[in-house]
Design an enzyme around this catalytic site. Structure first.
Site, PDB file in Angstrom:
ATOM      1  N   TYR A  56       0.713  -1.224  -0.089  1.00 48.82           N
ATOM      2  CA  TYR A  56       0.019  -0.053   0.060  1.00 48.82           C
ATOM      3  C   TYR A  56       0.867   1.159   0.069  1.00 48.82           C
ATOM      4  O   TYR A  56       1.215   1.516   0.999  1.00 48.82           O
ATOM      5  CB  TYR A  56      -1.089   0.147   1.055  1.00 48.82           C
ATOM      6  CG  TYR A  56      -2.019  -1.228   1.313  1.00 48.82           C
ATOM      7  CD1 TYR A  56      -2.281  -1.914   0.073  1.00 48.82           C
ATOM      8  CD2 TYR A  56      -2.361  -1.710   2.545  1.00 48.82           C
ATOM      9  CE1 TYR A  56      -3.094  -2.958   0.278  1.00 48.82           C
ATOM     10  CE2 TYR A  56      -3.274  -2.744   2.562  1.00 48.82           C
ATOM     11  CZ  TYR A  56      -3.784  -3.538   1.591  1.00 48.82           C
ATOM     12  OH  TYR A  56      -4.344  -4.325   1.598  1.00 48.82           O
ATOM     13  N   HIS A 139       0.013 -12.144   0.916  1.00 53.16           N
ATOM     14  CA  HIS A 139      -0.853 -11.028   0.217  1.00 53.16           C
ATOM     15  C   HIS A 139      -0.855 -11.468  -1.134  1.00 53.16           C
ATOM     16  O   HIS A 139       0.140 -11.598  -1.779  1.00 53.16           O
ATOM     17  CB  HIS A 139      -0.270  -9.947   0.666  1.00 53.16           C
ATOM     18  CG  HIS A 139      -1.237  -8.684   0.214  1.00 53.16           C
ATOM     19  ND1 HIS A 139      -0.838  -7.335   0.067  1.00 53.16           N
ATOM     20  CD2 HIS A 139      -2.374  -8.584   0.051  1.00 53.16           C
ATOM     21  CE1 HIS A 139      -1.685  -6.474  -0.006  1.00 53.16           C
ATOM     22  NE2 HIS A 139      -2.770  -7.219  -0.128  1.00 53.16           N
TER      23      HIS A 139
END
Length: 339
Positions: A56, A139
């Site tokens: 992110y 992830h």
């Protein structure tokens, strides 16, 4: 705010969690002051679960969340981050990152190896300035799933056995691959993106039953499906799963809004409450970028939803080709008493 334990671990999360994607500049830039105000508002609203990732904003989200949490008592919050991408420094040469509105100071390198995961954890701890991570996820492993399952998951389990992290699992959008992980490992939790929402019930086919059977907790992310369910009525240009929503999706949400309005409920209120109807779901994780957005979502989350709304949605929308024929398990979930 209520909390729930993740699987067989001792880690607990608040039912509403703070998703750190927007703080990395997802879709549009976010400055440090705005990010700090959003995080402070989340804390003031009772949110004590904060989720982030190196991905992110190539570290921006982790750094910003760490700046808040370092000032709070360590026993009072739960922190998760993710592994699978290493951040390698580079000269941005005036370029912006792909997908996040930040300078391209790093590039991402996929790595689900044991060494890569250990390095990723060390880098995340350094960026956040904290002494431990409570929950660690593989992830976005959809395209690297066999490697992540073979090499990555054992590394997470090792870190858990050493007490470095309290709970482990994976965060993905693919219910089938998450189902394999649940059935073939001793994961504590899965974070499912956008596949158990008012618009998408895919997880009901296999994943949620497998989690209930194996005692694995589910955290539902992207409950607004990238924004389409985030407003009372869909706005022009609203996104569904990160892309502009098709006209038929806009019409679908408007019909859901018609039902909600008859009960004095908004679409965001229903969207946040819906996943928690299922007993395997421990909480939802909502990405937020401003204090105003946090306060609005926290207020919506606290709303009481009349039980009849769920059965009315089911009965009135089941004739649509796009409203899936919910399983008996889902029907029971929809008919529960007000949460």
């Amino acid at each position: 705010m209520r909390t729930h334990r993740l699987g067989r671990s001792t880690v607990e999360v608040t039912e509403l969690g703070f998703g750190g994607g927007p703080l990395g500049g997802l879709f549009e830039p976010v400055d440090d002051d705005t990010a700090a105000q959003a995080l402070a508002a989340a804390w003031d609203s009772g949110i004590r679960y904060f989720d982030t990732s190196p991905h992110y904003g190539i570290g921006h989200s982790e750094r910003r969340i760490g700046e808040l949490l370092r000032s709070k008592p360590r026993a009072e919050f739960t922190l998760s981050t993710k592994v699978g991408r290493l951040l390698v420094p580079q000269d941005p040469n005036g370029r912006m990152d792909e997908g996040f509105a930040v300078p391209a100071t790093h590039r991402r390198v996929w790595d689900f190896s044991r060494d890569g995961i250990l390095r990723s954890v060390e880098d995340s701890l350094t960026r956040m300035g904290v002494d431990r991570i409570d929950v660690l996820y593989l992830h976005d492993a959809e395209e690297h799933f066999e490697t992540a399952l073979r090499d990555g998951y054992p590394a997470l389990a090792e870190l858990r056995s050493q007490g470095v992290v309290g709970a482990v699992g994976a965060g993905m959008y693919h219910p089938g691959k998450l189902t394999r992980l649940v059935r073939e490992t001793d994961a504590d939790v899965v974070m499912l993106s956008g596949r158990y929402t008012l618009l998408d019930h895919t997880a009901l086919d296999e994943l949620l039953p497998a989690c209930a059977e194996r005692g694995v907790s589910v955290l539902a992310a992207s409950v607004f499906n990238s924004g389409l369910l985030a407003t009372d009525r869909p706005a022009e240009g609203a996104r569904f799963d990160y892309a502009p929503a098709a006209p038929e999706l806009l019409e679908r949400v408007n019909r859901i809004a018609d039902v909600c309005e008859a009960y004095g409920v908004t679409v965001p209120q229903a969207a946040m409450a819906f996943p928690l109807r299922h007993p395997a779901v421990a909480g939802i994780v909502v990405g937020m970028r401003s204090a105003q957005e946090v306060r609005r979502n926290a207020t919506a989350f606290s709303a009481r939803i009349p039980a009849r709304l769920w059965s009315d949605l089911r009965d009135r929308l089941k004739t649509w080709a796009d409203w899936q024929d919910l399983s008996a398990q889902a029907h029971g979930t929809l008919d529960q008493e007000d949460r």
